[in-house]
Structures are given as C-alpha cells and as structure tokens.
Motif scaffolding. Sequence first.
Motif, mmCIF file in Angstrom:
data_model
loop_
_atom_site.group_PDB
_atom_site.id
_atom_site.type_symbol
_atom_site.label_atom_id
_atom_site.label_comp_id
_atom_site.label_asym_id
_atom_site.label_seq_id
_atom_site.Cartn_x
_atom_site.Cartn_y
_atom_site.Cartn_z
ATOM 1 N N ASP A 1 0.811 -1.219 0.000
ATOM 2 C CA ASP A 1 0.000 0.000 0.000
ATOM 3 C C ASP A 1 0.847 1.274 0.000
ATOM 4 O O ASP A 1 0.303 2.378 0.010
ATOM 5 N N TYR A 2 2.147 1.112 0.026
ATOM 6 C CA TYR A 2 3.040 2.258 0.109
ATOM 7 C C TYR A 2 3.925 2.354 -1.135
ATOM 8 O O TYR A 2 4.356 1.337 -1.682
ATOM 9 N N SER A 3 4.178 3.573 -1.549
ATOM 10 C CA SER A 3 5.197 3.833 -2.560
ATOM 11 C C SER A 3 6.425 4.405 -1.855
ATOM 12 O O SER A 3 6.296 5.139 -0.864
ATOM 13 N N ILE A 4 7.586 4.060 -2.366
ATOM 14 C CA ILE A 4 8.849 4.449 -1.746
ATOM 15 C C ILE A 4 9.653 5.332 -2.680
ATOM 16 O O ILE A 4 9.711 5.071 -3.891
ATOM 17 N N GLY A 5 10.246 6.341 -2.112
ATOM 18 C CA GLY A 5 11.120 7.214 -2.884
ATOM 19 C C GLY A 5 12.496 7.303 -2.251
ATOM 20 O O GLY A 5 12.649 7.094 -1.042
ATOM 21 N N TRP A 6 13.481 7.585 -3.076
ATOM 22 C CA TRP A 6 14.843 7.845 -2.592
ATOM 23 C C TRP A 6 15.161 9.313 -2.836
ATOM 24 O O TRP A 6 14.928 9.838 -3.931
ATOM 25 N N PHE A 7 15.720 9.942 -1.820
ATOM 26 C CA PHE A 7 16.097 11.343 -1.878
ATOM 27 C C PHE A 7 17.543 11.460 -1.429
ATOM 28 O O PHE A 7 18.089 10.550 -0.796
ATOM 29 N N GLU B 1 19.957 21.710 -1.161
ATOM 30 C CA GLU B 1 18.648 21.250 -0.723
ATOM 31 C C GLU B 1 18.481 19.761 -1.044
ATOM 32 O O GLU B 1 19.107 19.229 -1.961
ATOM 33 N N ARG B 2 17.609 19.140 -0.282
ATOM 34 C CA ARG B 2 17.322 17.741 -0.551
ATOM 35 C C ARG B 2 16.596 17.621 -1.897
ATOM 36 O O ARG B 2 15.742 18.451 -2.227
ATOM 37 N N GLU B 3 16.941 16.602 -2.656
ATOM 38 C CA GLU B 3 16.335 16.403 -3.964
ATOM 39 C C GLU B 3 15.868 14.958 -4.111
ATOM 40 O O GLU B 3 16.444 14.037 -3.525
ATOM 41 N N TYR C 1 18.273 9.285 1.641
ATOM 42 C CA TYR C 1 17.134 8.954 2.482
ATOM 43 C C TYR C 1 16.096 8.181 1.670
ATOM 44 O O TYR C 1 15.861 8.508 0.506
ATOM 45 N N CYS C 2 15.476 7.206 2.289
ATOM 46 C CA CYS C 2 14.285 6.641 1.674
ATOM 47 C C CYS C 2 13.072 7.154 2.442
ATOM 48 O O CYS C 2 13.162 7.491 3.639
ATOM 49 N N GLU D 1 7.827 15.643 -2.832
ATOM 50 C CA GLU D 1 8.595 15.310 -1.635
ATOM 51 C C GLU D 1 7.828 15.629 -0.352
ATOM 52 O O GLU D 1 7.838 14.843 0.605
ATOM 53 N N GLU D 2 7.126 16.749 -0.350
ATOM 54 C CA GLU D 2 6.473 17.188 0.886
ATOM 55 C C GLU D 2 5.320 16.283 1.296
ATOM 56 O O GLU D 2 4.838 16.369 2.429
ATOM 57 N N ASP D 3 4.890 15.415 0.414
ATOM 58 C CA ASP D 3 3.787 14.520 0.737
ATOM 59 C C ASP D 3 4.248 13.211 1.372
ATOM 60 O O ASP D 3 3.420 12.465 1.904
ATOM 61 N N TYR D 4 5.541 12.939 1.304
ATOM 62 C CA TYR D 4 6.028 11.700 1.911
ATOM 63 C C TYR D 4 5.896 11.797 3.420
ATOM 64 O O TYR D 4 6.256 12.790 4.030
#
Length: 128
Positions: free
Chosen positions: A31-37, A44-46, A95-96, A112-115
Amino acid sequence: EVQLVESGGGLAQAGGSLRLSCSASGLIFEDYSIGWFRQAPGKEREEVSSLGSYDHTTYYSDSVKGRFTIFSDNAKKTVYLQMNALRAEDTAVYYCAGIPIRWGRWSTPPPEEDYRFWGQGIQVTVSS
C-alpha cells in the motif's frame, strides 16, 4: 509504528557501484510507494528516484537516469537503489521515504512534501 531503515551506503570510487536498501516495517508494504532522496552538503534535498507500488512505475531524476535503478522485493519489504557509474557529485546523504499512495503510470510521482515516513539517512561518498 512505521520504520524505514537504509543500509548499503559507504565509500565508492568514481565509476563504481553501490546498492542501497530501504527495509520497511510496521506497514502494509504493497500500500506504500517508496522514494529515494539525497542531500549534499550545502544543497537542498532532492528526489533521486521513486517506485509506484501500483504497477512499479519508476521515476528518475535527470541526474541519475541511466545510471541508477530502483526496484523492490515485496516479500522482504525492501526497496533497493542500484547505483552504477557513480560520480563525485553523487556524494550525499541518501534517504528513503514512504507514502501511503499506490501511484502508477497514470499519475505523476508524489511531491517530496507529501512523503510521510522517512529513514534516518545513510552517507554515500564517491571519490574521484
């Protein structure tokens, strides 16, 4: 309690490879999607890459496209970031992050702000 834990960082030479892992617990992984930053010193974080859990649609930033690959092992509740052809400019804390949205090819990756959940970060250093 949702937890995301990164591993696999460290030191690599330019042109080399590293594989980062993001292990999840406390959630229904599908149910989750994962992102790497990543965040480099003074920057700034990207967002680097993300994986939509609905159909495993992938997103890559232009700076890593063709060099990094994101994929998952649902049985292990782990998302990986295979990083090849590393460059000095890939040096950063990685970061994940997880978001309870099953996005797919019909939509754009979440901003990003929605994670909602974040790992503690792991250092990747590429020497030139």
